[in-house]
Design an enzyme around this catalytic site. Structure first.
Site, short mmCIF file in Angstrom:
data_model
loop_
_atom_site.label_atom_id
_atom_site.label_comp_id
_atom_site.label_asym_id
_atom_site.label_seq_id
_atom_site.Cartn_x
_atom_site.Cartn_y
_atom_site.Cartn_z
CG PHE A 147 -1.82 1.10 1.45
CD1 PHE A 147 -3.07 1.10 0.84
CD2 PHE A 147 -1.50 2.17 2.30
CE1 PHE A 147 -3.98 2.13 1.04
CE2 PHE A 147 -2.41 3.21 2.51
CZ PHE A 147 -3.65 3.18 1.88
N PRO A 152 8.41 10.21 1.48
CG PRO A 152 10.40 9.91 0.28
CD PRO A 152 8.90 9.83 0.15
CB THR A 182 4.32 -3.16 5.33
OG1 THR A 182 4.59 -2.34 6.47
CG2 THR A 182 4.34 -4.63 5.75
CB ALA A 261 -4.99 -0.76 8.50
CD GLU A 382 -2.05 1.50 9.12
OE1 GLU A 382 -3.06 2.20 8.99
OE2 GLU A 382 -1.64 0.71 8.27
#
Lengths: 402, 256
Positions: A147, A152, A182, A261, A382
């Site tokens: 995802f 940056p 990830t 999530a 998250e």
């Protein structure tokens, strides 16, 4: 000459399940939810716990793990059966996260990303053909997904993303860099969010990672989440067909994925926290100090009591949030509260357990320091602790203080 | 063919079970499908996956909570289940008397029973069921090959193993090593919800078959053996502490 502990009979410490279910939530789960929980628990005990210390030490996410997750049906459990999911409840998904993060936050991250950040947006916003093509393959882990939202220089402020898309006929051209991704370098598909150069809105795409101009490099210097792949994605004139564009516009798209999530994280971290509590409770029973087990010392008990209370309250919060989610009432602010507070509880528990384990607590022979360091990432990704604090502040005051 | 797997729900091996005043306190225990029954379920599934056209039926006796163990078997892949509902425990002989007519009614060709019953460790249910049915039986079975109307098995005996051929129908009790049971997959757990679980009252099942559902043995009391840690620290210099340790090991623990 001998000295004996003041208690003449052996104390009877609470059992694992008693610690994890102090307020008898077990009885409130459906039998399917309990079975899912138990099956994942057995899997984690058999396949992850014996090895995880070594994987983490080596900075390795075993390549065959995704297929094992897939074979058990752990990926996309809330997705309907016809697309390869299990059609399970949000609470079942929560329990799954909790059991797997009892093993390691990095393992749970893989499942979160595949389920909530890749399968969910395809299911929610993908066209039918895209769903049919990718969801079953992602459920079995024949395909791995990642995802790409964070960049940056755009983390808590995804609206400042620099990645761009522009439409050319029936295709889109994507350019930009994504970071902290990830499964980035192992993924077959990437859900990528980019700003439309002509219309200014944020759009989502399912990008096949073997497309020309797509590349990924791993971030190797992590002192956290070491048993997890974290990468940087580079998109250099990557061509994506219109059929692979997700049918959603604006930040609502990625934020709705994050809401899924984050919900899973609110459950997951309880697993890491309880792993630390159980480890510390067992350790202080075995470890003598001044002629008695550490467990008989008041300050040690105070530390355990705090962990126990924090994690138990977090469990109640997660459970109720799950039932609200099943009714469509998982508002972002509720999810923010659960993510923020449960991560805090788990991080405190991990730090306390690390401390109670003394010198042993700094080694990866025990789980405490691994969980503690992993949870630093969970506190940051998250939605940082700060972001969730400001969401709650806005909920109370109505003022946006970002 | 039809394969029946007998299930029992037992306390989790990690559960802390307490005894008080001659009875067991199971209130804090979690219950699971008996691990050795799982070998039977797994073996039945493997027979089918090996190409046999088999219906697999789980059969269990126990209180209401036993349904959870049955759901585990259904989630592993068993087709349907019959639950004989009774709140009070029965001994192995009475359980076998009650279950045998149901096995016969099902028209089973092969019955799997867990090698031991983890709660009472009796290892009696399989032999008792074979006796009640009048069928051949292999205990402590570690390997099994299905032939035409017969079964070749390898089973443990005191000083090694034996290979036997049993005509079907037959009863097989399991031994560790028979197989490695699968984890129920999450989609199958959800699908198991739609499978048939037929619940029947113990009294009705016993009356219909004309058998007694009363235990031959009577449970007088139950005590859990517990070992209390003494947490004794021996002090003094190394030589005198070692001497004291030897004395305690010899005179008190009597292990030397």
């Amino acid at each position: 000459m001998t000295t004996s502990a003041p208690t003449p009979t052996a104390p009877t410490p609470a059992t694992t399940s008693a610690l994890q279910d102090f307020f008898e939530l077990d009885a409130l789960y459906t039998s399917e939810e309990r079975l899912i929980r138990d099956s994942v628990r057995e899997f984690v005990r058999g396949e992850i716990l014996p090895e995880i210390g070594e994987w983490w030490q080596e900075g390795r996410f075993p390549a065959d793990l995704p297929q094992k997750f897939g074979a058990l049906g752990m990926l996309g459990v809330t997705i309907p059966e016809e697309y390869g999911g299990a059609g399970a409840s949000a609470t079942a998904y929560g329990l799954l996260n909790r059991e797997i993060e009892y093993g390691d936050s990095g393992m749970r991250s893989f499942v979160s990303v595949q389920s909530s950040l890749v399968m969910y947006p395809i299911f929610a916003y993908g066209r039918e053909a895209l769903k049919r093509e990718w969801l079953p393959r992602l459920a079995s882990a024949e395909a791995i997904g990642c995802f790409g939202l964070t960049e940056p220089d755009a983390g808590s402020d995804p609206g400042n993303m620099r990645t761009r898309c522009r439409r050319v006929g029936d295709e889109w051209v994507l350019n930009g860099v994504k970071r902290w991704i990830t499964s980035g370098s192992t993924a077959h598909v990437a859900v990528v969010w980019a700003r439309d150069e002509s219309e200014g809105t944020v759009r989502g795409f399912l990008v096949e990672t073997d497309a020309g101009g797509f590349s990924a490099l791993d971030i190797k210097t992590k002192a956290s989440m070491r048993a997890s792949v974290t990468s940087e994605l580079y998109l250099d004139d990557v061509i994506v067909p219109e059929a692979s564009r997700l049918e959603v516009q604006g930040l609502r798209g990625p934020l709705s994925c994050l809401n899924q999530a984050r919900y899973g994280i609110a459950w997951g971290v309880l697993g890491a926290g309880f792993a630390c509590l159980e480890e510390a409770a067992a350790y202080v029973e075995d470890r003598p100090v001044f002629g008695m087990p550490l467990a008989g010392k008041q300050l040690v008990q105070a530390s355990l009591a705090d962990m126990f209370s924090d994690l138990t309250k977090g469990s109640l919060l997660a459970y109720h949030l799950g039932r609200l989610k099943e009714q469509g009432k998982d508002t972002p602010a509720r999810v923010s509260m659960a993510k923020r507070d449960n991560v805090r509880a788990a991080l405190r528990a991990a730090r306390a357990a690390r401390d109670l384990l003394g010198g042993n607590g700094i080694t990866t022979e025990y789980g405490a320091i691994r969980h503690m360091l992993n949870l630093e990432t969970v506190s940051t990704y998250e939605g940082t602790d700060t972001v969730h604090t400001l969401v709650l502040g806005r909920e109370i005051t109505g003022h946006n203080a970002f | 063919m039809k394969i029946v797997t007998i299930l029992k729900q037992v306390p989790d091996a990690e559960a802390r079970v307490r005894s008080k005043d001659g009875t067991l306190d199971l209130s804090g225990a979690t219950f699971v499908i008996d691990g050795m029954d799982e070998y039977g379920v797994e073996e039945a599934l493997r027979i089918r996956e090996g190409g046999a056209d088999a219906e697999i039926v789980a059969l269990a006796f126990g209180p209401k909570r036993t349904a959870e163990a049955i759901r585990t078997a259904l989630a592993m892949g068993v087709d349907r289940a019959v639950h004989v509902l009774g709140d009070e425990p029965l001994d192995a002989l009475a359980t076998a008397r009650v279950l045998a007519p149901l096995v016969r009614d099902e028209g089973a060709d092969l019955v799997f029973v867990g090698g031991k019953q983890a709660d009472w460790d009796s290892a009696a249910l399989g032999p008792a069921l074979a006796e009640a049915l009048g069928w051949p039986h292999s205990d402590w079975t570690t390997s099994l090959t299905l032939g035409d109307g017969a079964l070749e098995v390898i089973h443990d005996v005191d000083d090694g193993s034996e290979t036997l051929t049993l005509p079907l129908p037959a009863v097989v009790t399991t031994q560790q090593g028979l197989n490695e049971p699968r984890y129920p997959t999450l989609p199958n757990i959800m699908k198991a919800k739609r499978k048939t679980l037929d619940t029947r009252a113990l009294d009705e099942v016993a009356a219909a078959a004309g058998v007694s559902a009363t235990s031959t043995t009577e449970l007088r009391s139950a005590v859990i053996e517990s070992r209390a840690r003494r947490n004794v620290m021996i002090e003094g210099d190394a030589a005198s502490a070692a001497a004291e340790l030897v004395r305690r090991l010899r005179d008190e623990a009597k292990v030397l």
